[in-house]
Write a protein that holds these residues in place. Structure first.
Motif, PDB file in Angstrom:
ATOM      1  N   VAL A 721     -14.332  13.515  -9.857  1.00 45.12           N
ATOM      2  CA  VAL A 721     -14.380  14.209  -8.574  1.00 45.12           C
ATOM      3  C   VAL A 721     -15.829  14.499  -8.196  1.00 45.12           C
ATOM      4  CG1 VAL A 721     -13.631  16.208  -7.232  1.00 45.12           C
ATOM      5  CG2 VAL A 721     -12.172  15.332  -9.079  1.00 45.12           C
ATOM      6  N   ASN A 722     -16.153  14.224  -6.939  1.00 45.51           N
ATOM      7  CA  ASN A 722     -17.396  14.708  -6.349  1.00 45.51           C
ATOM      8  C   ASN A 722     -17.062  15.908  -5.468  1.00 45.51           C
ATOM      9  OD1 ASN A 722     -19.320  12.960  -7.442  1.00 45.51           O
ATOM     10  ND2 ASN A 722     -18.945  11.389  -5.891  1.00 45.51           N
ATOM     11  N   PHE A 723     -17.582  17.066  -5.837  1.00 41.51           N
ATOM     12  CA  PHE A 723     -17.403  18.282  -5.062  1.00 41.51           C
ATOM     13  C   PHE A 723     -18.615  18.436  -4.144  1.00 41.51           C
ATOM     14  CE2 PHE A 723     -14.912  19.020  -8.918  1.00 41.51           C
ATOM     15  CZ  PHE A 723     -13.748  19.610  -8.429  1.00 41.51           C
ATOM     16  N   TRP A 724     -18.414  18.230  -2.854  1.00 45.49           N
ATOM     17  CA  TRP A 724     -19.511  18.380  -1.908  1.00 45.49           C
ATOM     18  C   TRP A 724     -19.845  19.855  -1.690  1.00 45.49           C
ATOM     19  CZ3 TRP A 724     -21.920  14.011  -1.416  1.00 45.49           C
ATOM     20  CH2 TRP A 724     -21.216  12.811  -1.552  1.00 45.49           C
ATOM     21  N   ALA A 725     -18.888  20.709  -2.059  1.00 44.91           N
ATOM     22  CA  ALA A 725     -19.085  22.154  -2.036  1.00 44.91           C
ATOM     23  C   ALA A 725     -18.231  22.730  -3.156  1.00 44.91           C
ATOM     24  CB  ALA A 725     -18.678  22.738  -0.682  1.00 44.91           C
ATOM     25  N   ALA A 726     -18.461  23.990  -3.504  1.00 46.69           N
ATOM     26  CA  ALA A 726     -17.654  24.638  -4.531  1.00 46.69           C
ATOM     27  C   ALA A 726     -16.182  24.558  -4.155  1.00 46.69           C
ATOM     28  CB  ALA A 726     -18.085  26.093  -4.687  1.00 46.69           C
ATOM     29  N   GLY A 727     -15.316  24.321  -5.158  1.00 41.29           N
ATOM     30  CA  GLY A 727     -13.899  24.213  -4.856  1.00 41.29           C
ATOM     31  C   GLY A 727     -13.108  23.755  -6.060  1.00 41.29           C
ATOM     32  N   SER A 728     -11.826  23.392  -5.802  1.00 41.41           N
ATOM     33  CA  SER A 728     -10.916  22.987  -6.870  1.00 41.41           C
ATOM     34  C   SER A 728     -10.204  21.703  -6.488  1.00 41.41           C
ATOM     35  CB  SER A 728      -9.870  24.078  -7.130  1.00 41.41           C
ATOM     36  OG  SER A 728     -10.484  25.278  -7.533  1.00 41.41           O
ATOM     37  N   ALA A 736     -20.130  25.459  -7.622  1.00 37.53           N
ATOM     38  CA  ALA A 736     -21.240  24.928  -6.842  1.00 37.53           C
ATOM     39  C   ALA A 736     -20.972  23.447  -6.579  1.00 37.53           C
ATOM     40  CB  ALA A 736     -22.554  25.105  -7.608  1.00 37.53           C
ATOM     41  N   PRO A 737     -21.680  22.836  -5.638  1.00 34.36           N
ATOM     42  CA  PRO A 737     -21.547  21.386  -5.463  1.00 34.36           C
ATOM     43  C   PRO A 737     -21.851  20.682  -6.782  1.00 34.36           C
ATOM     44  CG  PRO A 737     -22.781  22.343  -3.646  1.00 34.36           C
ATOM     45  CD  PRO A 737     -22.630  23.431  -4.665  1.00 34.36           C
ATOM     46  N   ALA A 738     -21.004  19.748  -7.157  1.00 30.55           N
ATOM     47  CA  ALA A 738     -21.160  19.118  -8.470  1.00 30.55           C
ATOM     48  C   ALA A 738     -20.422  17.791  -8.508  1.00 30.55           C
ATOM     49  CB  ALA A 738     -20.629  20.035  -9.568  1.00 30.55           C
ATOM     50  N   SER A 739     -20.756  17.005  -9.517  1.00 28.95           N
ATOM     51  CA  SER A 739     -20.051  15.766  -9.831  1.00 28.95           C
ATOM     52  C   SER A 739     -19.470  15.930 -11.230  1.00 28.95           C
ATOM     53  CB  SER A 739     -21.023  14.583  -9.781  1.00 28.95           C
ATOM     54  OG  SER A 739     -20.361  13.358  -9.991  1.00 28.95           O
TER      55      SER A 739
END
Length: 810
Positions: A721-728, A736-739
């Protein structure tokens, strides 16, 4: 402004030199290697060693491939001698170096380039004079022509006191390297008086201050080239301080960097501050270091800096990942991709991904002389493997590969090392926004751009239409790379607005749009990804070059496929926007059967169709594509024509034609939130592609939006998953935004996490999965909790690196 060009009439001193040179009527007795040096003369030893490094030794000039290479060298030298017509400001009519006081500095570039080319052409003639089997070995008339040319260039342009014009490189690196090589090859013929004059010219243009600080144009490959000039200047004039300066000035090249030019700890290589360049400038750097290490080995000036080990490590960290079946991937070759893959009208050395790859492989063979026994053994096996798989253009048959490197490679190939198989694995090069994925039978490379890395590099009139090569271009090669996908006139004939993998606006761009030397960079930070060494995920917050286009793009690299997701496509340019699934080069006359959902499509040029609810497609000899749930997209067969001159001012104007099959999603004009998803299966058969499309459980697209893009592949235990913003998403939560990539294997799992925006701020990641223990973790990973779920605190560095931990599942 450049100084006025002096009269082309040679001075009395020069004429006396030529008279003496012409009197040397007896041809030289030349062998396949240098003559022995005088006992105890360290400078002659170094000079003759350099000659051996440049010309080769221990080869049979009557055997192939040397016989053909030497004959070709002789023919080139013969043509150069026949066309040489010394006149004011030029030795050849098409290489005018005499600068006519141009209005701008840019206008004088062609003249400084002609100066460098004049020295290079004289060097070709010198090599033909001293090498055996050229048909011109020891030819007195050729020797006279060479000396005539050297004297004129010195009298008119390259002398102490001259003001340089045009490109600095031509004066500080190109011209002096050609000049000093000639002096090494024709040391006795050139004589001490000329050498003293030429050394003064080199000192004028390349003073010690050129390597006084590691900044500007004196970094990376350029610094190595400058050191080569200083070292040879010292050898020829028996000046130990110059040789010591050259050796010591190499040291700033060795350490890892965290910004700007040089090698990064993740294997990235940058030149010109913003350009991924392992395949071009990086090749020059490793090749130059291999030569200097070998030259100075066992001398009073041997390179002993312990950090030189970083250069040796780069063979497997920075270069090998981008070498495939003998070629080096164009994603790391900057503006060199626009250089003609066959010799152009100016007689320039042929380029192309295979030629550049062969050069790197030859450099590795030479660098092995300075490596440990273990490294040497591994590298010989790697070289043998690359050679065996170099189907498109065998290494030793490469006309651009000179006798000396060919002889060194031949020695490796004749040795007892076992060839290494093509490696598998996933490599992320966060330092240059690149990723490489290698699986049995195929390889892929991804090129992205950010506020750290340019869209593309143009400069000196080169790579004028490489605008979108950093907009998510996905290169891939099947096992049989004999089709020359990106080698066979791809760059002058491909539609530059429809490069495979990219999402681009059809807004018209000017040649060199955005500025020279990597100036064009998108104002985005979320570009990067993560991986566990086998599989990987990358993402790019895309901003269009000189357009309003924006999008989110992700690529998940699995076992036999690359999953491609695009979302949030928006633009307000009044032009169409495409996401390009493929733009495949079919060659000059290629047809290649193309099927959609099992139905063969027309093979005629001009076929242009809308494919409605296509589930899968297959292109014979290349691979296939799957469109989850079915998709509407466009398809086109066409013959495209172009010239190298259109993308590179040094290229030929000969029209070239290549057939292409293009597949793309047409998002229409001014899209507002468009999205698409597809799989690329390199090298897959038609039956394999059909089976994948018929298996709805193989892939689950968890999200494809501007907030998150992610998939699950249950059969591989893979969630990415690529998270463009904090989330689930998918049982994963980030603060935080993360890969994030998770791969389960039996009772264990590996998590790989990165923070592509590179803020360096701590953040948390949790996985809704019972975990009994964390069995290993990187220093940047802190375990907050295990049990019913896993909670981690990540302290990322600022280089976009992946942080991994391995857990035992409950």
């Amino acid at each position: 402004m450049p100084s006025a060009v002096p009269s082309s009439l040679l001075s009395r001193r020069a004429l006396l030199r030529l008279t003496a040179a012409t009197a040397l009527a007896a041809p030289l007795a030349v062998q396949a290697g240098p003559a022995p040096a005088a006992a105890g003369d360290v400078y002659d030893t170094l000079r003759l060693k350099w000659r051996e490094l440049q010309l080769g030794s221990g080869f049979d000039p009557g055997a192939e491939p040397y016989r053909g290479k030497l004959r070709a060298l002789g023919e080139s030298a013969r043509k150069l001698r026949e066309t040489m017509a010394p006149a004011k400001g030029a030795l050849w009519p098409d290489a005018v170096y005499g600068d006519p006081e141009p209005d701008t500095e840019a206008d004088s570039f062609p003249y400084s380039e002609a100066l460098q080319r004049s020295y290079y052409q004289l060097r070709t003639m010198a090599e033909a004079y001293v090498q055996p089997g050229t048909g011109l070995t020891g030819d007195a008339a050729l020797r006279t022509a060479i000396l005539t040319g050297l004297d004129q260039l010195h009298e008119e342009a390259y002398h102490a006191g001259q003001t340089r014009y045009g490109n600095w490189y031509n004066w500080q690196i190109g011209a002096p390297q050609g000049l000093l090589d000639i002096c090494c090859h024709l040391y006795e013929e050139v004589g001490p008086e000329r050498i003293a004059d030429y050394a003064a010219a080199v000192d004028h243009f390349v003073p010690d201050s050129a390597v006084g600080s590691y900044t500007g144009t004196s970094t990376g490959a350029n610094r190595v080239d400058l050191c080569r000039v200083l070292a040879l200047r010292g050898v020829l004039t028996r000046t130990p301080a110059k040789i010591a300066l050259a050796r010591d000035a190499l040291s700033p090249v060795f350490p890892y960097v965290t910004e700007g030019d040089g090698l990064y700890s993740d294997g990235s290589f940058i030149q010109h501050t913003y350009v991924p360049y392992a395949g071009s400038y990086g090749s020059v750097m490793v090749g130059g270091l291999a030569l200097l290490f070998a030259l100075l080995k066992d001398s009073d000036w041997e390179v002993t800096d312990p950090k030189r080990q970083i250069i040796l490590d780069s063979v497997e960290k920075a270069y090998a990942p981008f070498l495939f079946n003998g070629l080096v991937m164009d994603s790391v070759s900057g503006r060199a991709i626009s250089r003609e893959s066959a010799a152009g009208p100016n007689g320039l050395t042929p380029q192309g991904d295979h030629v550049r790859g062969h050069g790197i492989i030859a450099a590795i063979a030479l660098l092995a002389r300075s490596a440990s026994a273990a490294e040497n053994s591994r590298w010989q096996s790697m070289i043998k493997g690359w050679s065996q798989r170099a189907v498109y253009q065998p290494l030793l048959d490469d006309p651009a590969l000179g006798v000396a490197p060919a002889a060194r490679l031949a020695a490796v190939l004749a040795g007892g090392a076992r060839p290494s198989p093509e490696p598998v694995g996933h490599s992320l090069f966060a330092g240059m926004d690149r990723a490489v994925h290698r699986r049995p039978g195929w390889a892929a490379s991804l090129a992205m751009a950010s506020d750290r890395i340019t869209y593309y590099e143009t400069g000196n009139g080169e790579n004028l239409r490489g605008w979108h090569t950093g907009s998510g271009m996905l290169y891939w090669w099947p096992k049989d790379s004999a089709n020359g996908q990106y080698t066979d006139a791809f760059w002058p004939t491909v539609d530059p607005y429809r490069l495979p993998g990219t999402t681009t606006s059809r807004k018209k761009l000017t040649d060199g749009e955005g500025g020279d030397w990597g100036a064009a960079r998108p104002g985005v930070k979320w570009v990067g990804g993560t991986g566990d060494g086998t599989y990987g995920i990358s993402g790019q917050h895309l901003k269009g070059l000189s357009s309003t286009l924006s999008a989110r793009k992700s690529w998940i690299f699995a076992d036999d496929a690359v999953v491609c997701l695009t979302a949030g496509v928006r633009a307000k340019d009044g032009t169409a926007v495409d996401t390009v699934v493929e733009n495949r080069n079919l060659g000059e006359k290629g047809v290649h059967r193309f099927t959609v959902d099992g139905t063969a499509q027309p093979t005629t040029d001009g076929w242009n169709a809308t494919l409605r609810k296509a589930r899968w497609a297959h292109l014979a000899g290349h691979g296939g594509y799957v469109f989850p749930g079915g998709a509407g997209l466009r398809a086109l067969r066409e013959t495209r024509t172009g010239t190298w001159a259109a993308i590179n001012k040094n290229g030929s104007t000969t029209p070239l034609g290549r057939r292409y099959l293009t597949l793309w999603f047409d998002h229409g004009s001014d899209p507002d939130g468009a999205a698409c998803a597809y799989l690329v299966l390199p090298g897959a058969s038609e039956a394999q592609v059909a089976a994948r499309a018929a298996d709805p459980g193989w892939l689950r697209v968890l999200a494809n939006s501007e907030q998150q893009q992610g998939v699950s592949v249950p059969s591989l235990g893979l969630t990415a998953v690529n998270f463009w913003a904090a989330g689930s998403l998918g049982g994963l939560t980030t603060g935080a935004p993360a890969s994030v990539l998770v791969r389960r294997t039996g009772s264990r799992a590996t998590l790989a996490i990165s923070e592509p925006p590179r803020t360096g701020a701590e953040f948390t990641v949790s996985w809704r999965q019972p975990v009994t223990a964390v069995t290993s973790r990187d220093p940047g990973v802190e375990v907050v909790a295990t049990g019913d779920s896993l909670s981690l605190r990540i302290t990322p560095g600022k280089l976009g690196a992946s942080h991994r931990c391995t857990v035992r599942l409950g």
